[in-house]
Design an enzyme around this catalytic site. Structure first.
Site, mmCIF file in Angstrom:
data_model
loop_
_atom_site.group_PDB
_atom_site.id
_atom_site.type_symbol
_atom_site.label_atom_id
_atom_site.label_comp_id
_atom_site.label_asym_id
_atom_site.label_seq_id
_atom_site.Cartn_x
_atom_site.Cartn_y
_atom_site.Cartn_z
ATOM 1 N N HIS A 56 73.401 -8.727 82.914
ATOM 2 C CA HIS A 56 74.361 -9.802 83.255
ATOM 3 C C HIS A 56 73.762 -11.209 83.088
ATOM 4 O O HIS A 56 73.832 -12.070 83.955
ATOM 5 C CB HIS A 56 75.036 -9.588 84.605
ATOM 6 C CG HIS A 56 74.189 -9.543 85.857
ATOM 7 N ND1 HIS A 56 73.131 -10.383 86.085
ATOM 8 C CD2 HIS A 56 74.289 -8.767 86.960
ATOM 9 C CE1 HIS A 56 72.618 -10.133 87.274
ATOM 10 N NE2 HIS A 56 73.298 -9.142 87.820
ATOM 11 N N HIS B 181 65.026 -0.863 91.517
ATOM 12 C CA HIS B 181 64.602 -1.180 90.146
ATOM 13 C C HIS B 181 63.074 -1.195 90.084
ATOM 14 O O HIS B 181 62.412 -1.718 90.994
ATOM 15 C CB HIS B 181 65.081 -2.569 89.717
ATOM 16 C CG HIS B 181 66.562 -2.716 89.618
ATOM 17 N ND1 HIS B 181 67.323 -2.124 88.632
ATOM 18 C CD2 HIS B 181 67.438 -3.416 90.380
ATOM 19 C CE1 HIS B 181 68.598 -2.448 88.792
ATOM 20 N NE2 HIS B 181 68.692 -3.227 89.850
ATOM 21 N N GLU C 287 76.940 -2.699 93.965
ATOM 22 C CA GLU C 287 76.859 -3.245 92.609
ATOM 23 C C GLU C 287 76.779 -2.088 91.620
ATOM 24 O O GLU C 287 76.147 -1.054 91.862
ATOM 25 C CB GLU C 287 75.678 -4.209 92.449
ATOM 26 C CG GLU C 287 75.821 -5.014 91.159
ATOM 27 C CD GLU C 287 74.930 -6.252 91.071
ATOM 28 O OE1 GLU C 287 74.038 -6.433 91.926
ATOM 29 O OE2 GLU C 287 75.126 -7.034 90.127
HETATM 30 FE FE1 FEO Z 1 72.503 -5.591 93.033
HETATM 31 FE FE2 FEO Z 1 70.501 -3.750 91.046
HETATM 32 O O1 FEO Z 1 72.113 -4.306 91.769
#
Ligand code: FEO
Length: 393
Positions: free
Chosen positions: A24, A224, A80
């Site tokens: 994004h 992540h 998300e």
């Molecule tokens: Fe806020 Fe990695 O999504």
């Protein structure tokens, strides 16, 4: 990548997105991972899913450990889509699983996936006994979504804080001590700067709250990148420093140029800063990536922004940069502005206005020259850089 047992009966079942370069708008030059975790117990729990394009891989990774219809709970630490959009695919087969979200997550869930899937909510302090294990939930609103929460595995002292403490770093390795430490901290800083920086107040509060809970933490397993296990408090300390706006003796010069005049000014200002012993980072916007620029700004004392005037306005790339960085709201920096113009100015005035509106601490003096800077004007630019450096020391 195949699943990996990170502690007894706790598995990483996520996926590695090696090729993503635009997350994004965030330049993910080293790719990323979408981490999901599976706890095998009397009741089996999946913590987070992955981006929908990787649903097959998630399903395969889960199936290596339990059948999908043996899943009892699916916890979504926030909604998300990089972590939740595989859910509709997973629940088709995980027919016995209850979906758990934070109280703020319920509306977010319905807005994303409708009302066809039942969800339960948990709040801070709620516990879920899975057999040998106890999961505890800690709501973490605005870290970085309103519905964000952390899941804590008490018996193993593993904190799963979703995006907090993450890094966009694709790797075949799963732990911090297995990857290059310098790259890891660079990517963690980049993640903080580009995703979490405007949320420094809730971050600082949440860190103090979790520290005050005195829960042992042996691992921090974010959504992540790699898992922090060698010294999990290292990244907590880094977040504390960043949220307090701790900076180095560094000045970032960011500019764009049409015919080179603003470049000449930028170089002279950089030399002036450098003459005072401060580190300089230097970016022409159209040749650089804003994700990287903002990462350098995170620990800088001052930012000096330059633009030529085009049609009475700042250059579009500079406007884009100021819009982006204005939203991220770095704290504790001095902001100074310079530029060049042909027959009429305007860029510097406009940049100053935009910066003040963003709440930035704008330096009292700016520099603007007509057409091509003379030798004397370049000396003034050098002096301007020296002045900013002294102010920033
Ligand atoms: Fe806020 Fe990695 O999504």
């Amino acid at each position: 990548m195949t699943s990996l047992e990170i502690a007894r009966d706790i598995f990483w079942v996520g996926v590695v997105d090696w090729n993503i370069r635009d997350f994004h708008g965030y330049f993910t030059r080293r790719g990323t991972t979408y981490n999901a975790y599976l706890l095998r117990d009397e009741r089996n729990v999946l913590v987070d899913t992955v981006k929908h394009t990787f649903a097959d891989e998630l399903e395969k990774n889960i199936s290596e450990i339990v059948d999908l219809d043996e899943l009892d709970y699916i916890i979504l630490n926030h909604l998300e889509m990089d972590h939740s959009s595989a859910l509709p695919r997973i629940v088709e087969k995980a027919k016995n699983a209850k979906v758990i979200v934070s109280p703020r997550g319920k509306n977010a869930f319905i807005r994303h996936y409708g009302e066809g899937i039942d969800v339960e909510t948990v709040k801070t302090g709620d516990k879920l006994k899975t057999g040998r294990r106890t999961l505890m939930f800690i709501e973490a609103p605005m870290l970085h979504w309103p519905d964000s929460m952390f899941t804590y595995v008490a018996e193993d002292a593993i904190l799963m804080p979703n995006d907090a403490f993450g890094q966009h770093l694709a790797s075949s390795k799963r732990f911090d001590d297995e990857v290059d430490g310098a790259i890891l901290i660079e990517e963690a800083a980049k993640y903080y700067a580009n995703i979490l920086m405007p949320l420094w107040k809730p971050i600082a509060r949440k860190i103090e709250e979790v520290v005050a809970m005195e829960i042992p933490i042996k691992m921090i397993a974010p959504s992540h990148g790699v898992i922090w296990r060698s010294d999990p408090m290292k990244i907590v300390s880094a977040y504390r420093r960043w949220s307090e706006g701790e900076s180095k003796e560094k000045v970032v010069i960011v500019y764009d140029s049409m015919w080179g005049s603003t470049t000449l000014m930028a170089r002279a200002i950089a030399e002036g800063v450098s003459s005072q012993g401060l580190e300089v980072k230097f970016f022409k916007i159209r040749e650089s990536d804003m994700t990287e620029i903002v990462t350098e700004i995170l620990e800088a004392k001052a930012v000096v922004v330059g633009s030529p005037t085009i049609n009475t306005s700042m250059f579009p790339s500079v406007g884009s940069f100021l819009t982006y960085v204005g939203g991220l709201k770095p704290v504790g920096k001095i902001w100074a502005f310079f530029g060049s113009y042909g027959w009429g100015g305007g860029a510097v005035k406009q940049m100053v206005e935009v910066a003040k509106k963003a709440g930035f601490d704008v330096y009292e003096r700016s520099m603007e020259v007509q057409y091509v800077p003379t030798r004397r004007e370049l000396e003034e630019c050098f002096g301007f850089g020296r002045e900013i450096a002294q102010k920033a020391k």
